[in-house]
Motif scaffolding. Structure first.
Motif, PDB file in Angstrom:
ATOM      1  N   ALA A   1      -7.756 -36.730  34.425  1.00 47.23           N
ATOM      2  CA  ALA A   1      -8.122 -36.974  35.923  1.00 47.23           C
ATOM      3  C   ALA A   1      -9.536 -36.223  36.343  1.00 47.23           C
ATOM      4  N   ALA A   2      -9.431 -34.805  35.780  1.00 48.43           N
ATOM      5  CA  ALA A   2     -10.560 -33.970  36.009  1.00 48.43           C
ATOM      6  C   ALA A   2     -11.969 -34.700  35.554  1.00 48.43           C
TER       7      ALA A   2
ATOM      8  N   TYR B   1     -13.348 -27.528  34.684  1.00 43.85           N
ATOM      9  CA  TYR B   1     -12.541 -26.324  34.873  1.00 43.85           C
ATOM     10  C   TYR B   1     -12.921 -25.222  35.807  1.00 43.85           C
ATOM     11  N   LYS B   2     -14.312 -25.053  35.714  1.00 38.65           N
ATOM     12  CA  LYS B   2     -14.920 -23.975  36.276  1.00 38.65           C
ATOM     13  C   LYS B   2     -14.769 -24.462  37.722  1.00 38.65           C
ATOM     14  N   GLN B   3     -14.745 -25.522  38.248  1.00 41.05           N
ATOM     15  CA  GLN B   3     -14.865 -26.078  39.402  1.00 41.05           C
ATOM     16  C   GLN B   3     -13.507 -25.988  40.087  1.00 41.05           C
TER      17      GLN B   3
ATOM     18  N   ALA C   1     -12.397 -20.527  34.643  1.00 37.77           N
ATOM     19  CA  ALA C   1     -12.314 -21.612  34.002  1.00 37.77           C
ATOM     20  C   ALA C   1     -11.339 -21.581  32.775  1.00 37.77           C
ATOM     21  N   PRO C   2     -11.569 -20.244  31.713  1.00 35.09           N
ATOM     22  CA  PRO C   2     -10.631 -20.095  30.616  1.00 35.09           C
ATOM     23  C   PRO C   2      -9.032 -19.901  31.216  1.00 35.09           C
ATOM     24  N   SER C   3      -8.849 -19.368  32.499  1.00 31.63           N
ATOM     25  CA  SER C   3      -7.545 -19.244  32.801  1.00 31.63           C
ATOM     26  C   SER C   3      -6.906 -20.711  33.159  1.00 31.63           C
ATOM     27  N   ILE C   4      -7.695 -21.614  33.671  1.00 37.88           N
ATOM     28  CA  ILE C   4      -7.195 -23.042  33.770  1.00 37.88           C
ATOM     29  C   ILE C   4      -6.911 -23.636  32.488  1.00 37.88           C
ATOM     30  N   SER C   5      -7.842 -23.443  31.717  1.00 38.08           N
ATOM     31  CA  SER C   5      -7.591 -24.108  30.234  1.00 38.08           C
ATOM     32  C   SER C   5      -6.401 -23.528  29.730  1.00 38.08           C
TER      33      SER C   5
END
Length: 72
Positions: free
Chosen positions: A16-17, A24-26, A35-39
Motif C-alpha cells: 500500500a505504501a 516510511y519516513k513520511q 522511519a526505522p521505528s516504522i520499519s
C-alpha cells in the motif's frame, strides 16, 4: 480477502505504501516517529492494533477487522 498471519499484514502495508508512493519516513513524520521505528513496527512479530490503525491513517486507508469462524 482473509488474512490470518502477521507477515501478510506486513506485505499489505508495504504494498500500500509503495502503491501510494509513501515512504516510511513520511509515515513516521505523520506519526512523530522515525522511519526505522516504522520499519521495526511493520516487521516485528506483533503489530499493536493501535499502531496498525495509525499507519493505515497515514496511508489514507481504513482497517476492517472481522472475526470469523474457521471452517473445518
Amino acid at each position: 480477502m482473509i488474512i490470518s498471519d502477521r507477515e501478510s499484514i506486513a506485505r499489505l502495508i508495504k504494498a500500500a505504501a509503495a502503491l501510494r508512493g509513501i515512504s516510511y519516513k513520511q509515515i513516521g513524520d505523520a506519526l512523530n516517529v522515525s522511519a526505522p521505528s516504522i520499519s521495526r513496527t511493520i516487521n516485528k512479530a506483533d503489530i499493536p492494533i493501535s499502531r496498525l490503525l495509525d499507519i493505515a491513517r497515514a496511508l489514507n486507508m481504513d482497517v476492517d477487522i472481522k472475526l470469523i469462524e474457521k471452517q473445518g
